[in-house]
Design an enzyme around this catalytic site. Structure first.
Site, short mmCIF file in Angstrom:
data_model
loop_
_atom_site.label_atom_id
_atom_site.label_comp_id
_atom_site.label_asym_id
_atom_site.label_seq_id
_atom_site.Cartn_x
_atom_site.Cartn_y
_atom_site.Cartn_z
N ASP A 76 32.98 30.11 39.49
CA ASP A 76 32.88 29.42 40.79
C ASP A 76 31.50 28.77 40.97
OD1 ASP A 76 33.12 28.73 43.50
OD2 ASP A 76 32.70 30.77 44.21
N HIS A 121 30.59 32.60 49.29
CA HIS A 121 30.31 32.26 47.89
C HIS A 121 28.91 32.70 47.49
CE1 HIS A 121 33.87 29.64 47.46
NE2 HIS A 121 33.68 29.39 48.75
#
EC number: 3.1.-.-
Lengths: 553, 553
Positions: free
Chosen positions: A194, A367
């Site tokens: 990611d 994140h």
């Protein structure tokens, strides 16, 4: 052993944010990871949703062993109702809460009977042809998020999903560092990681830091506290409920998706709510303001959401009153800034005290920032690295980060949607490109809105349309009725009578000098179009779409 | 002394960002401060520019003593070409560089002969009826920015313009703290203060901090350095030129507005460029890459700007080559984020090294943060305070900030465009509201695009348009040609033949049961519209604009 190859084909989420979908192939076996949607940007006029182009899979349906889902956000599961039927319903594997969210979605689309959704947990091994899948817990802004391990005969393939490392998460379940360490020791062939927050240095703070801010705001709130956040951000809802209980307040849930998600989270055991804490929104006014907390949707300023309605004095049950405190516990998703600001402005106009990210520490990202990305790479120590989930600049920056940790440039592959990546004993390489792009969902249909329709919508949005309609005699080729000039979105017709009258004259003049093209209607129409286009541009400097219609009688 | 009143009427910039315009009245004298434009947002389909509604001034033109300009940015001067003619060309007062920028603009609109633009400097006193204006130097992201002092018989009125305090500005001219202190000692009746950056704590760093970042990037750049910034940010251009000279590089200016602004800044003495530093863009390739710096426009990702063209491989003179370093020395203006990101992604795709705000410290704001706003309020110690230049939440936060410094709430007025604020010996109050809002410039016309046209453009942009055209017999009321169905932006017509054929049948069916309304064409058209609307929504879940045209022969 030339057949020993792993192929990775990203169909969405690489070179863009959203509609994540990754294809992993080993021999005849195809495994799909995630099937997300993307929300349309300003240029995709009138489009409801965007899903990945799956035409690469059209002739390989029988080889698909399963779709593995990392977590329940729309950009990872929202495409399932469209993509499952296209692929003849391969089995889906998801953790418990994710399973719940997918089921609700498929039920709305009346697909629940046909779909096969299996619940998995991090301990499970799933056989998928000659490969096996496992799952490892990560932290993210929704419970039950996992990364995925696919054991192929060539080696271990890892997809991190969306992740951060939170050592003190609200649900008490940190990312599984032990399993990640073990995988790293075992040896990882390729890691897909990611890249969403690669531009941010340092660490994303723990969810727990929000507690202090909530505490301070609750302690000083003279009246009701209204908290808007993402309906899927269950840990935030837990924090607000905990704070409410500490301050002796009852909690009302407002907004359909908030009510549904919280209900499901309670049923599945993801939310801990003391008895008689929740009240019905209808009962808010039965309590004193300082006994009330409202948790609602609308943190992104979405036009029909609860908070936006509240800010517009348009909500059935909640009206801002003096003493109200509103917390927007979220950051605007890129593109939503203006709508969020409008909501905040309106809440201030109604006299509320408003706290939002930037002014107060009321949100953290789901994140990981740079140090967390480094931690993941350092735990797994993959031979090959493919940055995923991000625009091109983010993929590049993630590649540089990996390089700075010692992964050779030749072992890092920056790829975009549709690229075919092949990993063999000889290395990682880019071997081709498959059909890719945006498939638009608009109303009931999927894929029929293409570039031509969108281009027309764009032209129409800029300067509107002007139609010239006339009936002509089949014999003489001369107009016998009209031209009628009708315009929309071009000028305010009542104020432009002289202009439109002149346009009418120009159309009639087009019939004077036809040079024998008398009944060649496409020639006549082109001539009307050119004449009007030039005339209107000269007079207004605008370029409406011009549409001549000629009828013969 | 009931006639002793100062009135403030904001016509733009309060409750919004852009098109700043403030009216100050004392008795018969009207003084205007700034006449800006706003750039259209996503909802203002096809609009080129937005200017303030000046109808309040329409019957008061003879009382306007002058328009005072704080600085040369578009949101402060861009409205002049439209507003000066409406107001019969009152005299304009501006500092030297601002004068130059306004002149270029008026020349383009062929208005330079008619306009009266006076150059003022901070030492000047300008008589405006019974009032006098003075100017004080502030720091901002363009040279020659000033705040304005209007001495009225009732007291001193101050408008800060856009400002920050930079103690070490690149041009060596810090804000005039001495004059601000003197004004504070003298006594200030009312201060109107810039609220743009009230959400940011602390101080905005000095422009000088950029030097270190530029130095580091230049030191490591293996090839050309391409710097994009605002054409009006002359101090940044100076910093890049200074760094280029230090690293023995030549400088090429690319982009029309960059060339024009730099040219003017050199001529007026605002830029110091050593001889033979500048080269023509055509000559870039005559030098080695490590000898070249390009300064260009496009830091906002504007579609036709130099940097966007370069990123799209579409620039006549500059193509990205291996070793190029690109610096975006600006932050995206809200709403431009996507375009800026697209440009950065494309530059990375072409292999450039890209530095941008967030990753590197390559830009500072032109507006003061909280501590600077406090400094201004503390220097001037106004009796009354009116926050200006900001969305509503920013005005509120600025009001709270002023309150925290000891200004009583009763002496602070949060107002929005069109509010009439009156200050007298009795205090400050809100006494009414005048016409206000957006006047749209679209092509050649100003003000003719209104809500109806914009609403139509919005509908057209969502689901397009479908027209049903038919010719009917005047006698029988029955169709003799058509219906022709034409659509744009609704469905791709070639793929939708069955749908459109069914629509045609529905139109014909509308004629069957007319109940004696045979030749009442507006009734017939409504019926066609309703029938088609329902049919198409049911089949497609879309709502195109439907336009029936019936012609009699």
């Amino acid at each position: 052993m030339t057949t020993e190859k792993v192929r990775l084909i990203p169909l969405g989420g690489l070179g863009e944010v959203g509609k994540n979908m990754m294809v992993v192939e080993y021999g005849d076996d195809i495994i799909i990871i995630d099937s997300g949607v993307m929300f349309p940007d300003d240029e995709m006029f009138g489009v409801d949703l965007v899903i990945p182009d799956t035409s690469y899979l059209a002739d390989k349906k029988d080889r698909i062993r399963g779709i593995l889902i990392t977590h329940g956000h729309e950009d990872h599961v929202g495409g399932l109702p469209y993509i499952l039927p296209m692929l003849d319903f391969p089995p889906v594997y998801a953790t418990r809460l994710t399973h719940g969210l997918i089921s609700v979605k498929l039920k709305e689309h009346r697909l629940l009977d046909k779909a096969v959704i299996n619940v998995v947990s991090p301990e499970d091994h799933v056989e998928l042809g000659r490969c096996t899948a496992e799952f490892f817990r990560v932290n993210h802004s929704i419970p039950d998020a996992v990364g995925i391990v696919i054991r192929t005969p060539l080696g271990v393939v890892i997809h991190t999903g969306d992740y951060k490392f939170d050592y003190t998460p609200i649900d008490g379940k940190p990312a599984d560092l032990g399993m990640l360490g073990r995988l790293g020791n075992e040896g990882v062939l390729v890691m897909m990681g990611d890249s969403t927050r690669v531009e941010s240095p340092g660490y994303t703070p723990s969810e727990r830091v929000i507690n202090d801010s909530l505490d301070k705001i609750f302690a000083n709130a003279p009246g009701r506290v209204i908290v808007a956040t993402f309906a899927s951000l269950i840990s935030r809802v837990q924090q607000v409920i905990d704070t409410a209980v500490r301050y002796d307040r009852r909690v009302a849930l407002v907004g359909r998706s908030m009510q549904n998600n919280v209900q499901m989270a309670i049923e599945l055991g993801y939310l801990d709510v003391p008895p008689s804490t929740l009240i019905r929104p209808e009962d808010i006014n039965k309590f004193d303001p300082e006994q009330i907390v409202v948790i609602c949707t609308g943190s992104q300023g979405e036009p029909t959401s609860a908070l936006t309605r509240i800010a517009n004095k348009d909500h059935r049950l909640v009206r801002i009153q003096p003493g109200d405190t509103v917390i927007l516990s979220a950051t605007p998703v890129p593109g939503n800034e203006k709508m969020v600001h409008r909501t905040i402005n309106n809440l201030f106009r109604l006299g509320a005290e408003v706290y939002y990210q930037g002014l107060s520490h009321v949100h953290v990202s789901g994140h990981g920032a740079q140090e967390e990305l480094k931690l993941m790479l350092s735990l797994l120590r993959p031979r090959y690295f493919v940055p995923i989930h991000g625009e091109y600049r983010q993929l590049i920056l993630h590649a540089k980060l990996a390089h700075s940790l010692g992964i050779p440039d030749d072992n890092i592959m920056v790829a975009e949607d549709g690229d075919i990546i092949e990993i063999s004993s000889e290395g990682i390489k880019h071997t081709g490109h498959t059909a890719t792009g945006n498939v638009y969902v608009d109303g009931l249909s999927v894929g029929d809105v293409g570039q031509i329709v969108l281009r027309d919508r764009k032209v129409l949005s800029q300067d509107g349309i002007l139609m010239a309609v006339l009936t002509v005699d089949k014999e003489t080729g001369q107009p016998i009725a009209g031209p009628d000039i009708v315009s929309r979105g071009f000028v305010y017709m009542r104020d432009a009578e002289e202009l439109l009258e002149s346009a009418r004259e120009r159309v009639l003049e087009s019939f004077v000098d036809l040079n024998g093209h008398g009944s060649d209607w496409s020639f006549v129409k082109d001539k009307i179009k050119d004449t009007l286009s030039e005339f209107l541009y000269e007079r207004t400097r605008r370029r409406p779409m011009i549409l001549p219609v000629v009828m013969e009688v």
